[in-house]
Design a protein around this motif. Sequence first.
Motif, short mmCIF file in Angstrom:
data_model
loop_
_atom_site.label_atom_id
_atom_site.label_comp_id
_atom_site.label_asym_id
_atom_site.label_seq_id
_atom_site.Cartn_x
_atom_site.Cartn_y
_atom_site.Cartn_z
N LEU A 69 0.82 -1.20 0.00
CA LEU A 69 0.00 0.00 0.00
C LEU A 69 0.87 1.26 0.00
O LEU A 69 1.88 1.32 0.70
CB LEU A 69 -0.93 0.01 1.21
CG LEU A 69 -1.95 -1.14 1.28
CD1 LEU A 69 -2.80 -0.99 2.53
CD2 LEU A 69 -2.81 -1.15 0.04
N VAL A 70 0.42 2.23 -0.79
CA VAL A 70 1.09 3.54 -0.81
C VAL A 70 0.25 4.50 0.01
O VAL A 70 -0.95 4.67 -0.26
CB VAL A 70 1.25 4.06 -2.25
CG1 VAL A 70 1.89 5.45 -2.24
CG2 VAL A 70 2.05 3.08 -3.08
N GLU A 71 0.83 5.11 0.99
CA GLU A 71 0.09 6.02 1.85
C GLU A 71 -0.29 7.27 1.07
O GLU A 71 0.54 7.89 0.42
CB GLU A 71 0.92 6.40 3.07
CG GLU A 71 0.15 7.25 4.07
CD GLU A 71 0.96 7.55 5.31
OE1 GLU A 71 0.53 8.39 6.11
OE2 GLU A 71 2.05 6.94 5.48
N LYS A 72 -1.56 7.59 1.09
CA LYS A 72 -2.06 8.76 0.39
C LYS A 72 -2.35 9.87 1.38
O LYS A 72 -2.83 9.62 2.47
CB LYS A 72 -3.33 8.41 -0.40
CG LYS A 72 -3.11 7.33 -1.45
CD LYS A 72 -4.42 7.00 -2.16
CE LYS A 72 -4.20 5.91 -3.20
NZ LYS A 72 -5.47 5.56 -3.89
N ARG A 73 -2.09 11.10 0.91
CA ARG A 73 -2.36 12.23 1.77
C ARG A 73 -3.86 12.43 1.91
O ARG A 73 -4.62 12.27 0.96
CB ARG A 73 -1.72 13.51 1.20
CG ARG A 73 -0.21 13.46 1.15
CD ARG A 73 0.34 14.79 0.68
NE ARG A 73 -0.02 15.86 1.61
CZ ARG A 73 0.26 17.14 1.39
NH1 ARG A 73 0.87 17.52 0.29
NH2 ARG A 73 -0.11 18.05 2.29
N SER A 74 -4.29 12.75 3.08
CA SER A 74 -5.70 12.95 3.35
C SER A 74 -6.18 14.26 2.76
O SER A 74 -5.46 15.27 2.76
CB SER A 74 -5.96 12.95 4.86
OG SER A 74 -7.29 13.30 5.13
N LEU A 75 -7.41 14.26 2.21
CA LEU A 75 -8.01 15.48 1.70
C LEU A 75 -8.81 16.20 2.78
O LEU A 75 -9.39 17.25 2.54
CB LEU A 75 -8.94 15.15 0.52
CG LEU A 75 -8.26 14.53 -0.71
CD1 LEU A 75 -9.30 14.21 -1.77
CD2 LEU A 75 -7.20 15.47 -1.27
#
Length: 338
Positions: free
Chosen positions: A325-331
């Motif tokens: 999994l690639v950590e995505k920045r929260s919107l």
Amino acid sequence: MADDIRFTLHNTQDTYDDALRAEAAIEPEEVVSGPVRKETQIIAIYGKGGIGKSFTLANLSCMMAEQGKRVLLIGCDPKSDTTSLLFGGKACPTIIETSSKKKLAGEEVTIGDVCFKRNGVFAMELGGPEVGRGCGGRGIIHGFELLEKLGFHDWDFDYVLLDFLGDVVCGGFGLPIARDMCQKVIVVGSNDLQSLYVANNVCSAVEYFRKMGGNVGVAGMVINRDDGTGEAAAFANAVGIPVLATIPANEDIRRKSANYQIVGTASSPWGALFSELAENIGTSVPNRPAPLVQDGLLSLFSSKDTGGDIILEPATFADMCGVELVEKRSLEVIYEEL
């Protein structure tokens, strides 16, 4: 119109009150008095499927009958194999199956339809539903309801032995313990973890219903196919119940059992063993067991045999998805507190 309704309701209430007064005026029946009949020992035997309950009970009941006792053996396992050794491998009609057939024919079940005799032992099988067509536990309850209609509480036996499957923990199979239908329970086990797991579950059920006000206790344990390793005896000691008999892992016993031969008779080399078991069961008292927690049960065995040295490794969300999994920045907009 409203007055008519009120008048009708008033009359209905008067009729109801009169019925209650009439019922309250009925004198209670006199207390039944007379000579005290001997007490029947009703004993439920539990154990893991295939552990040897039916073998133990068939030979035990024959020995008890040989000693002059009146014995009723009731198979409460859907496999309906409790009486197979007693009847030389022949299956007897089960109560549930017979009840269904009789009901379709508009006939009543009689004792002769479901109870059969051999070697002085009376025996019957409750049976169970066809695979996928009903609940085995509910079948047990239905079977006992029918036994009551046949006069179960008026029958005169020294011993009633109930053979129950211990692997299943639903209500029907716990009926004797939950409803105080027996005075005591006997567990059959061996020197293996699974059979002792079942025996411990039975002890837990007994303890639970004792806390709820029940009176059933565990009279003891029969160790079957004993190979001398000692785990079953250690279990009995740990939960506080006696060992009533130890049946060795013997080729002669195995062969004769497979050929539907009774060894619980005075003419057999194993007669003394079953005679002692009959004596111990007759004099045993219902004990309140102290069931083990899972780790306590596992501690009876070597850690290399039970996985006691294994350390549990928690799984992650990435493990469950099967990809990295690639950590995505929260919107999400986060406001700092002022």
